[in-house]
Write an enzyme that holds these catalytic residues in place. Structure first.
Site, mmCIF file in Angstrom:
data_model
loop_
_atom_site.group_PDB
_atom_site.id
_atom_site.type_symbol
_atom_site.label_atom_id
_atom_site.label_comp_id
_atom_site.label_asym_id
_atom_site.label_seq_id
_atom_site.Cartn_x
_atom_site.Cartn_y
_atom_site.Cartn_z
ATOM 1 N N GLY A 1 4.826 -32.595 -30.141
ATOM 2 C CA GLY A 1 5.189 -33.394 -28.975
ATOM 3 C C GLY A 1 5.598 -34.779 -29.418
ATOM 4 O O GLY A 1 4.751 -35.609 -29.711
ATOM 5 N N HIS A 2 6.894 -35.015 -29.521
ATOM 6 C CA HIS A 2 7.399 -36.304 -29.988
ATOM 7 C C HIS A 2 7.918 -37.106 -28.798
ATOM 8 O O HIS A 2 8.891 -36.719 -28.154
ATOM 9 C CB HIS A 2 8.492 -36.102 -31.041
ATOM 10 N N LYS B 1 5.728 -40.361 -34.832
ATOM 11 C CA LYS B 1 6.853 -39.958 -35.694
ATOM 12 C C LYS B 1 8.173 -39.926 -34.935
ATOM 13 O O LYS B 1 9.215 -40.330 -35.448
ATOM 14 C CB LYS B 1 6.572 -38.572 -36.296
ATOM 15 N N GLN C 1 3.384 -32.314 -36.232
ATOM 16 C CA GLN C 1 1.937 -32.414 -36.376
ATOM 17 C C GLN C 1 1.609 -33.506 -37.421
ATOM 18 O O GLN C 1 2.350 -34.458 -37.545
ATOM 19 C CB GLN C 1 1.297 -31.067 -36.736
#
Length: 407
Positions: free
Chosen positions: A41-42, A17, A222
């Protein structure tokens, strides 16, 4: 006329994402998060440099894009301070473009302690970052909120009661060590600058932006299959990760969402415990994990790997009213001779597969849909037909430029 887009992961997180939000943010004016915490966590890769964002919206790398953390988040002040400091060292400006809702509930050291000792007994596989216990306090109407930092005297009274309650839980239920009140208060006091610099009534801000016809991206964290209501309960996160979480987590009505982009990998992964019908335990799983670098951006834990599950996606897309699809990590499948896709489940809830011939060609440098191998095009077309939804974006690598815009 502006177009406001909600971007959601359709699996168990880690769908890519962050990269897609970062790519689309260039033509937007604001990126807003609405749920979760620093369990997200992107991972973004720009000009060869990798950034991992846990709290700050992925639009922060674009200098003219405003970023918002909405009321639906739970906030770790030390984690936010650390992330802002790291980004500032890279030359990223936060002044007058980063806003945090005064209504965000805070994650305390006691939340983290409870999360860790509880998960040892329950085995849910949480990140151990205090997310669940913080949301519990929110629902129980006893949480400390970001806006409480404006009055330290009142905060101390409220915090003392809450820390005492948490320590009772730690000592009596889990035979764990308590945490000193002074340590908890000191952590909040040390991060007061965050309140003074970034506090905002974000609902008013969003209302103003909508009236000004600004283009806004709403960034989910998420994945939808981890939703507290619609996910694989109890192996889920503690927030609403589906489209319904946006309105409550930002204070903006559904009519202001113009499109919903659902993101799925070309295969499936999951971190932690819980059901996973298409999970693999063979050389294919090892290959997916190796080529896809399947380790959690937040926890570093190895991800479980399996084939794409269209039956599960069909249900989650209905829940989210997805209007357009993005497929990420197509390049990870480049070396496979055969690729399977789950199209249904049998009476024993085992996956029924359809097998596709692999393309066995490098796609990482392809920049148009027509430039993809025919077998890859067929794979994507089958996904579109089965899910009755257009695939508008295909990602063939971690960098911004490794993105194919199909329409």
């Amino acid at each position: 006329m502006s177009t406001n887009t909600l971007i959601l992961g359709l699996q168990w997180g880690d769908e890519g994402k962050g990269k897609i939000v970062d790519a689309l943010a260039e033509s937007s004016e604001a990126v807003c998060r609405f749920q979760g915490g620093h369990n997200a966590g992107h991972t973004l890769k720009v000009d060869g440099e990798q950034k991992v964002l846990h709290l700050v919206p992925s639009g922060i790398l674009h200098p003219k894009v405003n970023c918002v953390l909405g009321n639906g988040l739970v906030l770790s002040l030390p984690a936010l301070a650390h992330e802002i400091s790291d980004l500032k060292e890279s030359g990223i400006n936060f002044e007058d473009r980063f806003f945090v809702s005064e209504d965000c509930c805070l994650i305390l050291p006691t939340h983290i302690a409870i999360d860790k000792v509880r998960d040892k007994e329950e085995g849910i596989g949480t990140t151990g970052r205090g997310i669940g216990p913080a949301y519990e306090d929110k629902i129980a109407r006893r949480a400390i909120r970001f806006g409480d930092l404006k009055d330290l005297k009142e905060l101390k009274i409220k915090l003392f009661k809450l820390v005492n309650y948490h320590n009772q839980v730690l000592e009596k239920l889990y035979s764990a060590e308590s945490i000193a009140f002074d340590d908890v208060f000191e952590e909040l006091e040390n991060n007061l600058f965050l309140y003074h610099n970034y506090k905002c009534k974000t609902q008013d801000l969003l209302k103003m932006w909508v009236k000004q016809d600004k283009t806004i991206i709403f960034e989910g964290a998420q994945g939808s299959m981890l939703d507290i209501d619609h996910g694989t309960y109890p192996f889920v996160t503690s927030s609403s990760t589906t489209a319904g979480g946006l309105s409550s987590g930002l204070g903006i009505g559904p009519k202001h969402i113009d499109s919903i982009l659902g993101i799925t990998k070309a295969y499936t992964t999951r971190v932690g415990e819980g059901p996973f019908p298409t999970e693999l335990f063979d050389a294919n799983a090892e290959e997916l994990a190796k080529v896809g670098h399947e380790f959690g951006a937040t926890t570093g834990r190895p991800r479980r790997c399996g084939w794409l599950d269209l039956k599960a996606l069909e249900s989650i897309m209905f829940i989210n009213s997805v209007s357009n699809l993005c497929i990420t990590k197509l390049d990870v499948l480049d070396g496979f001779k055969d690729i399977k896709v789950c199209v249904d489940y049998d009476d024993d809830e085992k996956p029924i597969y359809k097998t596709f011939a692999g393309w066995e060609e490098d796609t990482s440098n392809v920049r148009s849909f027509d430039g993809l191998p025919e077998a890859a095009q067929n794979y994507i077309s089958f996904i579109e037909e089965t899910l009755d939804c257009t695939v508008g974006i295909v990602s063939v690598g971690p960098s911004r430029d490794q993105t194919i815009y199909k329409d």
